[in-house]
Design a protein around this motif. Structure first.
Motif, PDB file in Angstrom:
ATOM      1  N   MET A 325     -40.761 -41.205 -58.690  1.00 43.36           N
ATOM      2  CA  MET A 325     -40.379 -41.782 -57.405  1.00 43.36           C
ATOM      3  C   MET A 325     -40.394 -40.770 -56.263  1.00 43.36           C
ATOM      4  O   MET A 325     -40.734 -41.116 -55.135  1.00 43.36           O
ATOM      5  N   ARG A 326     -40.035 -39.526 -56.551  1.00 43.42           N
ATOM      6  CA  ARG A 326     -39.871 -38.547 -55.469  1.00 43.42           C
ATOM      7  C   ARG A 326     -41.008 -37.543 -55.379  1.00 43.42           C
ATOM      8  O   ARG A 326     -41.301 -37.016 -54.311  1.00 43.42           O
ATOM      9  N   GLU A 327     -41.632 -37.295 -56.499  1.00 44.95           N
ATOM     10  CA  GLU A 327     -42.641 -36.235 -56.528  1.00 44.95           C
ATOM     11  C   GLU A 327     -44.066 -36.753 -56.699  1.00 44.95           C
ATOM     12  O   GLU A 327     -45.017 -35.971 -56.654  1.00 44.95           O
ATOM     13  N   GLY A 328     -44.206 -38.057 -56.898  1.00 42.73           N
ATOM     14  CA  GLY A 328     -45.550 -38.617 -57.073  1.00 42.73           C
ATOM     15  C   GLY A 328     -46.238 -38.157 -58.331  1.00 42.73           C
ATOM     16  O   GLY A 328     -47.465 -38.030 -58.370  1.00 42.73           O
ATOM     17  N   GLY A 329     -45.449 -37.894 -59.376  1.00 41.01           N
ATOM     18  CA  GLY A 329     -46.020 -37.392 -60.613  1.00 41.01           C
ATOM     19  C   GLY A 329     -46.541 -38.480 -61.524  1.00 41.01           C
ATOM     20  O   GLY A 329     -46.422 -39.676 -61.246  1.00 41.01           O
ATOM     21  N   SER A 330     -47.147 -38.052 -62.615  1.00 39.65           N
ATOM     22  CA  SER A 330     -47.584 -38.968 -63.672  1.00 39.65           C
ATOM     23  C   SER A 330     -46.476 -39.087 -64.711  1.00 39.65           C
ATOM     24  O   SER A 330     -45.554 -38.261 -64.766  1.00 39.65           O
ATOM     25  N   LEU A 331     -46.555 -40.112 -65.543  1.00 40.48           N
ATOM     26  CA  LEU A 331     -45.573 -40.292 -66.609  1.00 40.48           C
ATOM     27  C   LEU A 331     -46.053 -39.584 -67.864  1.00 40.48           C
ATOM     28  O   LEU A 331     -47.137 -39.871 -68.378  1.00 40.48           O
ATOM     29  N   LEU A 332     -45.236 -38.646 -68.363  1.00 41.49           N
ATOM     30  CA  LEU A 332     -45.565 -37.880 -69.566  1.00 41.49           C
ATOM     31  C   LEU A 332     -44.815 -38.442 -70.770  1.00 41.49           C
ATOM     32  O   LEU A 332     -43.774 -39.097 -70.621  1.00 41.49           O
ATOM     33  N   TYR A 390     -54.082 -37.943 -74.720  1.00 47.22           N
ATOM     34  CA  TYR A 390     -54.006 -37.822 -73.269  1.00 47.22           C
ATOM     35  C   TYR A 390     -52.744 -37.069 -72.870  1.00 47.22           C
ATOM     36  O   TYR A 390     -51.682 -37.250 -73.478  1.00 47.22           O
ATOM     37  N   PRO A 391     -52.812 -36.237 -71.830  1.00 48.03           N
ATOM     38  CA  PRO A 391     -51.601 -35.556 -71.379  1.00 48.03           C
ATOM     39  C   PRO A 391     -50.608 -36.514 -70.735  1.00 48.03           C
ATOM     40  O   PRO A 391     -49.401 -36.272 -70.747  1.00 48.03           O
ATOM     41  N   ASP A 392     -51.109 -37.628 -70.162  1.00 46.92           N
ATOM     42  CA  ASP A 392     -50.239 -38.579 -69.468  1.00 46.92           C
ATOM     43  C   ASP A 392     -50.170 -39.895 -70.238  1.00 46.92           C
ATOM     44  O   ASP A 392     -51.171 -40.363 -70.792  1.00 46.92           O
ATOM     45  N   VAL A 393     -48.990 -40.484 -70.218  1.00 45.45           N
ATOM     46  CA  VAL A 393     -48.877 -41.863 -70.691  1.00 45.45           C
ATOM     47  C   VAL A 393     -49.485 -42.790 -69.639  1.00 45.45           C
ATOM     48  O   VAL A 393     -50.279 -43.687 -69.934  1.00 45.45           O
ATOM     49  N   ILE A 394     -49.109 -42.575 -68.376  1.00 37.75           N
ATOM     50  CA  ILE A 394     -49.700 -43.293 -67.241  1.00 37.75           C
ATOM     51  C   ILE A 394     -50.005 -42.267 -66.161  1.00 37.75           C
ATOM     52  O   ILE A 394     -49.093 -41.586 -65.671  1.00 37.75           O
ATOM     53  N   HIS A 395     -51.255 -42.147 -65.782  1.00 38.94           N
ATOM     54  CA  HIS A 395     -51.613 -41.215 -64.710  1.00 38.94           C
ATOM     55  C   HIS A 395     -51.202 -41.809 -63.373  1.00 38.94           C
ATOM     56  O   HIS A 395     -51.252 -43.031 -63.176  1.00 38.94           O
ATOM     57  N   ARG A 396     -50.813 -40.982 -62.449  1.00 40.83           N
ATOM     58  CA  ARG A 396     -50.322 -41.465 -61.156  1.00 40.83           C
ATOM     59  C   ARG A 396     -51.370 -42.280 -60.399  1.00 40.83           C
ATOM     60  O   ARG A 396     -51.022 -43.152 -59.602  1.00 40.83           O
ATOM     61  N   ASP A 397     -52.659 -42.015 -60.662  1.00 38.76           N
ATOM     62  CA  ASP A 397     -53.704 -42.797 -60.003  1.00 38.76           C
ATOM     63  C   ASP A 397     -53.767 -44.229 -60.540  1.00 38.76           C
ATOM     64  O   ASP A 397     -54.375 -45.099 -59.908  1.00 38.76           O
ATOM     65  N   ASN A 398     -53.170 -44.457 -61.706  1.00 39.64           N
ATOM     66  CA  ASN A 398     -53.157 -45.785 -62.308  1.00 39.64           C
ATOM     67  C   ASN A 398     -51.751 -46.380 -62.316  1.00 39.64           C
ATOM     68  O   ASN A 398     -51.440 -47.251 -63.137  1.00 39.64           O
ATOM     69  N   LEU A 399     -50.927 -45.928 -61.403  1.00 38.55           N
ATOM     70  CA  LEU A 399     -49.521 -46.354 -61.324  1.00 38.55           C
ATOM     71  C   LEU A 399     -49.223 -46.867 -59.925  1.00 38.55           C
ATOM     72  O   LEU A 399     -49.541 -46.212 -58.934  1.00 38.55           O
ATOM     73  N   LEU A 400     -48.629 -48.070 -59.848  1.00 41.43           N
ATOM     74  CA  LEU A 400     -48.159 -48.597 -58.563  1.00 41.43           C
ATOM     75  C   LEU A 400     -46.662 -48.769 -58.633  1.00 41.43           C
ATOM     76  O   LEU A 400     -46.146 -49.570 -59.404  1.00 41.43           O
ATOM     77  N   LEU A 401     -45.949 -47.978 -57.833  1.00 38.82           N
ATOM     78  CA  LEU A 401     -44.499 -48.088 -57.762  1.00 38.82           C
ATOM     79  C   LEU A 401     -44.107 -49.270 -56.890  1.00 38.82           C
ATOM     80  O   LEU A 401     -44.836 -49.667 -55.986  1.00 38.82           O
ATOM     81  N   ASP A 402     -42.939 -49.811 -57.162  1.00 39.03           N
ATOM     82  CA  ASP A 402     -42.392 -50.914 -56.371  1.00 39.03           C
ATOM     83  C   ASP A 402     -43.338 -52.107 -56.367  1.00 39.03           C
ATOM     84  O   ASP A 402     -43.547 -52.769 -55.337  1.00 39.03           O
ATOM     85  N   ALA A 403     -43.929 -52.423 -57.518  1.00 37.79           N
ATOM     86  CA  ALA A 403     -44.884 -53.522 -57.598  1.00 37.79           C
ATOM     87  C   ALA A 403     -44.160 -54.866 -57.556  1.00 37.79           C
ATOM     88  O   ALA A 403     -43.044 -55.013 -58.057  1.00 37.79           O
ATOM     89  N   ALA A 404     -44.823 -55.849 -56.960  1.00 37.47           N
ATOM     90  CA  ALA A 404     -44.243 -57.188 -56.827  1.00 37.47           C
ATOM     91  C   ALA A 404     -44.668 -58.053 -57.998  1.00 37.47           C
ATOM     92  O   ALA A 404     -45.514 -58.927 -57.893  1.00 37.47           O
ATOM     93  N   VAL A 405     -44.076 -57.785 -59.164  1.00 38.21           N
ATOM     94  CA  VAL A 405     -44.369 -58.560 -60.362  1.00 38.21           C
ATOM     95  C   VAL A 405     -43.060 -59.109 -60.929  1.00 38.21           C
ATOM     96  O   VAL A 405     -42.007 -58.594 -60.642  1.00 38.21           O
TER      97      VAL A 405
END
Length: 405
Positions: A325-332, A390-405
């Motif tokens: 949320m604060r650093e724009g990182g990927s999920l490890l 993979y180093p990431d579970v979800i890469h930040r390029d494939n992550l949308l925060l605050d999604a309307a789902v």
């Protein structure tokens, strides 16, 4: 803020709204079943009125670009089919999927004929487009659909879109036409979304509990709304309700597109909203304007996030939540503490923390493999899965925060 400053802010917002309306050259307009139908089926006089207003919006000189392009998302097929079947002594009421799909098959043709008849006096050609979610989930089909819409709009044809209820199965359904319309905003590159409903607009409190609740003229940050406090029940003939309309507005806002929610049966609601009524003293209709987000997300991320419903969820710890949320990182892997559902690599999953949704993303691991490596460091993951991980579970390029789902 004092009264003078508040008045100045209101004037600034009103000017900005007029500017955005004037420059809108491609508009997605969604019309709900409660607007288009009554106890006897389709309300033809309502279709006639809306078609006349849309023809005015499309006319050369109506917009900065010399006329607007409109994509119409029309509900009403199921309600029209039920009314037609009732006239034959057939009871097609109920929420059973097969009954709804059969009623839609009867009503879709009636709906298109009614719209074609309504637009014909204005010299507007129409095209029927029926979609399932799979048409937008497949990237190649998404691009094909986009090209088709672009060609229709280039020809000056008005596409009339509905969900292909007759063949949709649960996992391929949009859920409601509010969702479909919000995804079309991305598909056709619209710069304005108008949602015509039976309500006056978005009320400050649940109108079912408080009928006197005032209408919010403007929503500055739709993502921060308390939907439980604002939203009442669904309409009697529709599948949406104000909650789904606000979720649709939230998706549009993420693209940098504003939403206007209006009462569809209000006299000249569309043309008055654009200031295109000649009557002296004609005011803009009541309704709710939803501001676009200040920073639009990439359209690729929008497509990834809303291509399908999440297949499961991953719960993350406080450190991972802060990094996302604060650093724009990927999920490890080390930040994952729980996995729910059964999904494969590449699936769309929810990301949650402390019972609250953070966003959605495409996972690099199946649920089974993720349960083996959650909470582990990178070298520990390699010891379990080998070097081909993979180093990431979800890469930040494939992550949308605050999604309307």
């Amino acid at each position: 803020m004092n009264d003078e400053a508040s008045a100045g802010a209101d004037a600034d917002w009103a000017r900005e709204r007029r500017r955005l309306l004037a420059r809108a050259h491609c508009i997605v307009i969604k019309v709900g079943s409660a607007v288009l139908t009554d106890a006897d089926g389709l309300a033809l006089e309502v279709l006639d009125s809306l078609a006349a207003q849309m023809a005015v919006l499309r006319a050369p000189g109506a917009g900065d670009a010399g006329g607007r392009r409109i994509v119409l998302v029309s509900s009403g097929a199921v309600a029209a089919g039920r009314a037609a079947l009732a006239s034959q002594g057939i009871d097609a009421r109920g929420r059973d999927l097969a009954v709804r799909q059969a009623a839609a098959a009867v009503g879709q043709g009636l709906l298109m004929r009614a719209w074609d008849r309504a637009f014909r006096p204005h010299g507007v050609a129409t095209a029927q487009v029926l979609l399932t979610r799979d048409d937008l989930r497949s990237r190649s089909r998404f691009l094909n659909a986009r090209n088709t819409f672009a060609e229709l709009l280039r020809w000056g044809v008005l596409p009339i879109v509905n969900e292909n209820d007759t063949v949709s199965v649960a996992e391929l359904k949009f859920g409601d036409n509010d969702c479909l319309a919000s995804l079309l905003v991305n598909l056709v590159g619209a710069d304005l979304f108008i949602n015509l409903t039976s309500a006056r607009g978005v009320c400050a409190r649940d109108p079912q509990a408080d009928p006197g609740a005032p209408v919010l003229a403007r929503i500055e940050d739709v993502a921060r709304l308390d939907l439980g406090r604002l939203c009442g029940a669904k309409t009697a003939v529709g599948t949406g309700g104000m909650r789904s309309k606000l979720m649709a507005a939230r998706r549009a806002a993420q693209l940098g597109v504003p939403t206007l929610i209006l009462r569809g049966r209000e006299q000249d609601a569309l043309t008055r909203a654009f200031g295109l009524v000649d009557e002296e003293g004609a005011e803009a209709p009541a309704g709710t304007w939803v501001d676009p987000a200040r920073h639009a997300i990439p359209r690729r991320k929008f497509w990834l996030a809303y291509q399908s419903d999440p297949a499961g969820s991953v719960t993350v710890d406080a450190g991972a939540a802060a990094a996302l949320m604060r650093e724009g990182g990927s999920l490890l892997p080390g930040g994952v503490c729980e996995v729910s559902g059964s999904f494969q690599k590449g699936a769309l999953v929810r990301v949650e923390h402390a019972g609250q949704p953070l966003g959605v993303g495409l996972t690099n691991y199946s649920a089974a493999d993720l349960r083996k490596i959650m909470g582990l460091k990178r070298h520990e993951v390699a010891a379990i899965l080998g070097d081909a991980h993979y180093p990431d579970v979800i890469h930040r390029d494939n992550l949308l925060l605050d999604a309307a789902v």
